[in-house]
Design an enzyme around this catalytic site. Structure first.
Site, PDB file in Angstrom:
ATOM      1  N   TYR A  56       0.864  -1.176   0.000  1.00 37.48           N
ATOM      2  CA  TYR A  56       0.000   0.000   0.000  1.00 37.48           C
ATOM      3  C   TYR A  56       0.904   1.229   0.000  1.00 37.48           C
ATOM      4  CZ  TYR A  56      -3.730   3.137   1.821  1.00 37.48           C
ATOM      5  OH  TYR A  56      -4.640   4.157   2.015  1.00 37.48           O
TER       6      TYR A  56
ATOM      7  N   LYS B 281      -1.445  -1.082  -4.085  1.00 37.73           N
ATOM      8  CA  LYS B 281      -2.461  -0.028  -3.976  1.00 37.73           C
ATOM      9  C   LYS B 281      -1.692   1.273  -4.072  1.00 37.73           C
ATOM     10  CE  LYS B 281      -6.174   1.899  -1.174  1.00 37.73           C
ATOM     11  NZ  LYS B 281      -5.854   3.256  -0.816  1.00 37.73           N
TER      12      LYS B 281
END
Length: 286
Positions: free
Chosen positions: A120, A150
């Site tokens: 992320y 992400k």
């Protein structure tokens, strides 16, 4: 306090009203890093339980400042049957280069050896600016479960280089800056994880369909209207607390106040944001 009782209703709303079939739990919008370990586990369990047979993917964010805590959350996510786990870079004592960051991620991923792993990337909040393009070089050797990123940054050059260099690896690049999603799709992003999809998921799905056709004129209309709303609320002061307020008035599900140090959205914000959203005429409104 967390309110587990609304999650069932929340899942049904996402699926039936917004056509959203995948969720990212305990991330930024869910205030995952403001929750204790027990609360994060309870939320993960409830989303996996309520999402069974309704949601396609439940990805649990297990990042933490403490490596043992992150590992514990990874083991827990694996045990409850999460579809994937994600980890942000630690942001108090920060990794200063690719090797330090990968070493941390590897130690978490190895605790859930059968679960797809996502990095992320959110440098505006972590302050960790290691380029994802650089991070991906040889990452599969060190993290065999590595599945993708992400990508919550506005650096579309970095994203483009990732996609260009890693086509053969078939990593997934999920874009996290909602007002720029169409730009990311144009350079090859595979999907999106973002806060606005709680209440604008259906409109974003229509944009994705238009882009796939491709009907770029229609896709741009959706992106510009989403941007018009976000531009308006950002000027009023728009963060996680305000996102909860918007989701509450759109869905009718009480999202509750945020946890300190965040403070609740003002009544003035709610009135203005609601009026703005109601005033937008979407292409599918006829």
């Amino acid at each position: 306090q967390i309110n587990l009782s609304v999650i069932r209703q929340y899942v049904d709303y996402l699926v039936s009203e917004q056509n959203v079939k995948n969720v990212f739990v305990n991330g930024t919008t869910g205030e995952g890093l403001s929750l204790n370990i027990q609360e994060r586990k309870q939320l993960a369990e409830e989303w996996v339980c309520q999402g069974k047979d309704k949601l396609d993917h439940v990805i649990i964010h297990v990042g933490a400042l403490s490596l043992p805590e992150s590992q514990e959350l990874a083991r827990h996510a694996a045990a409850i049957g999460a579809s994937g786990i994600a980890v942000i870079a630690p942001f108090f004592f920060k990794p200063t280069n690719k090797d330090e960051l990968i070493a941390f991620l590897q130690q978490v991923a190895s605790e859930a050896p059968a679960v797809p792993f996502y990095y992320y990337h959110i440098p505006p909040l972590t302050g960790v600016k290691v380029c994802v393009e650089e991070l991906l070089d040889g990452i599969k050797e060190q993290i065999p479960t590595f599945q993708g990123v992400k990508f919550s940054d506005t650096d579309l050059l970095d994203l483009a280089q990732c996609i260009n260099k890693n086509e053969r690896e078939q990593f997934a690049f999920l874009y996290g800056v909602d007002e720029q999603l169409l730009s990311a799709l144009a350079i090859g992003a595979d999907g999106a994880v973002g806060s606005t999809y709680n209440y604008l998921g259906q409109k974003t799905n229509l944009m994705l369909q238009a882009f796939a056709k491709p009907d770029l004129v229609l896709a741009r209309k959706y992106q510009f209207l989403t941007g018009e709303f976000l531009n308006f609320v950002i000027k009023l002061g728009f963060g996680v607390a305000q996102t909860k307020a918007v989701m509450t008035f759109v869905s009718g599900i009480p999202m509750g106040p945020p946890r300190l140090p965040l403070v609740d959205a003002s009544e003035d914000f709610i009135v203005k944001a609601k009026a703005k959203l109601d005033s937008i005429v979407w292409p599918d409104d006829d």
